[in-house]
Motif scaffolding. Structure first.
Motif, PDB file in Angstrom:
ATOM      1  N   ARG A   1       0.850  -1.153  -0.061  1.00 32.78           N
ATOM      2  CA  ARG A   1      -0.041  -0.057   0.020  1.00 32.78           C
ATOM      3  C   ARG A   1       0.863   1.538   0.019  1.00 32.78           C
ATOM      4  O   ARG A   1       0.646   2.367  -0.712  1.00 32.78           O
ATOM      5  N   GLY A   2       1.853   1.379   0.761  1.00 32.20           N
ATOM      6  CA  GLY A   2       2.813   2.334   0.967  1.00 32.20           C
ATOM      7  C   GLY A   2       3.451   2.626  -0.511  1.00 32.20           C
ATOM      8  O   GLY A   2       3.705   3.680  -0.871  1.00 32.20           O
ATOM      9  N   ILE A   3       4.200   1.605  -1.090  1.00 29.61           N
ATOM     10  CA  ILE A   3       4.798   1.607  -2.192  1.00 29.61           C
ATOM     11  C   ILE A   3       3.864   2.189  -3.183  1.00 29.61           C
ATOM     12  O   ILE A   3       4.100   3.126  -4.127  1.00 29.61           O
TER      13      ILE A   3
ATOM     14  N   ASN B   1       2.119   6.267  -7.203  1.00 24.74           N
ATOM     15  CA  ASN B   1       1.061   6.634  -8.118  1.00 24.74           C
ATOM     16  C   ASN B   1       0.147   7.661  -7.616  1.00 24.74           C
ATOM     17  O   ASN B   1      -0.596   8.363  -8.598  1.00 24.74           O
ATOM     18  N   LEU B   2       0.058   8.169  -6.635  1.00 23.94           N
ATOM     19  CA  LEU B   2      -0.890   9.073  -5.981  1.00 23.94           C
ATOM     20  C   LEU B   2      -0.058  10.283  -5.659  1.00 23.94           C
ATOM     21  O   LEU B   2       0.805  10.456  -5.167  1.00 23.94           O
ATOM     22  N   THR B   3      -0.633  11.325  -5.941  1.00 23.86           N
ATOM     23  CA  THR B   3      -0.125  12.849  -5.736  1.00 23.86           C
ATOM     24  C   THR B   3      -1.206  13.598  -4.987  1.00 23.86           C
ATOM     25  O   THR B   3      -2.463  13.167  -4.904  1.00 23.86           O
ATOM     26  N   GLU B   4      -0.773  14.668  -4.570  1.00 22.27           N
ATOM     27  CA  GLU B   4      -1.696  15.525  -3.779  1.00 22.27           C
ATOM     28  C   GLU B   4      -2.702  16.079  -4.400  1.00 22.27           C
ATOM     29  O   GLU B   4      -3.876  15.921  -4.034  1.00 22.27           O
TER      30      GLU B   4
ATOM     31  N   THR C   1      -6.354  13.435  -4.603  1.00 21.07           N
ATOM     32  CA  THR C   1      -6.542  11.946  -4.758  1.00 21.07           C
ATOM     33  C   THR C   1      -6.327  10.966  -3.637  1.00 21.07           C
ATOM     34  O   THR C   1      -6.492   9.914  -3.859  1.00 21.07           O
ATOM     35  N   MET C   2      -5.823  11.697  -2.816  1.00 18.85           N
ATOM     36  CA  MET C   2      -5.603  10.712  -1.417  1.00 18.85           C
ATOM     37  C   MET C   2      -5.843  11.432  -0.319  1.00 18.85           C
ATOM     38  O   MET C   2      -5.800  12.530  -0.246  1.00 18.85           O
ATOM     39  N   GLU C   3      -6.610  10.987   0.754  1.00 16.33           N
ATOM     40  CA  GLU C   3      -7.039  11.396   1.970  1.00 16.33           C
ATOM     41  C   GLU C   3      -5.996  11.004   2.943  1.00 16.33           C
ATOM     42  O   GLU C   3      -5.490  10.234   3.140  1.00 16.33           O
TER      43      GLU C   3
END
Length: 104
Positions: A84-86, A91-94, A102-104
């Motif tokens: 999950r961390g990798i 892949n996710l940016t602010e 894109t991520m909380e």
């Protein structure tokens, strides 16, 4: 000087500990420390069978930074955290370009 961090998974054998897997975490020390600090496990004992090590490589020389031992169930939880961390790191940016997170 090239710097990198990775997780090394090891199992005890009659000949000592043998590594069976590793996950490259990149060059961000803060990310590697935060991820490792969330792993399930405890301080290693001589009788433990499974070890997880946070390793740092500087110019291709590996150095163990932290180590824990764990049960098979704890290892399962830890691998889920690693993946999950990798995934999030790669892949996710602010923001997704439209002003939405894109991520909380």
């Amino acid at each position: 000087m090239e710097l990198g961090f990775y997780i090394l998974l090891s199992v005890r054998t009659p000949a000592g500990f043998d590594s069976y897997g590793q996950y490259f975490l990149g060059n961000d020390r803060n990310f590697a420390d935060l991820l490792f600090d969330n792993f399930k496990g405890r301080e290693p004992l001589s009788s433990d069978l499974l070890h997880i090590d946070l390793m740092e490589t500087t110019d291709e020389i590996p150095v163990k930074i932290k180590s824990i031992s764990c049960t098979l169930e704890e290892l399962t939880c830890t691998i889920k955290l690693i993946v999950r961390g990798i995934f999030r790191q790669k892949n996710l940016t602010e923001f997704n370009g439209y002003g939405q997170a894109t991520m909380e």
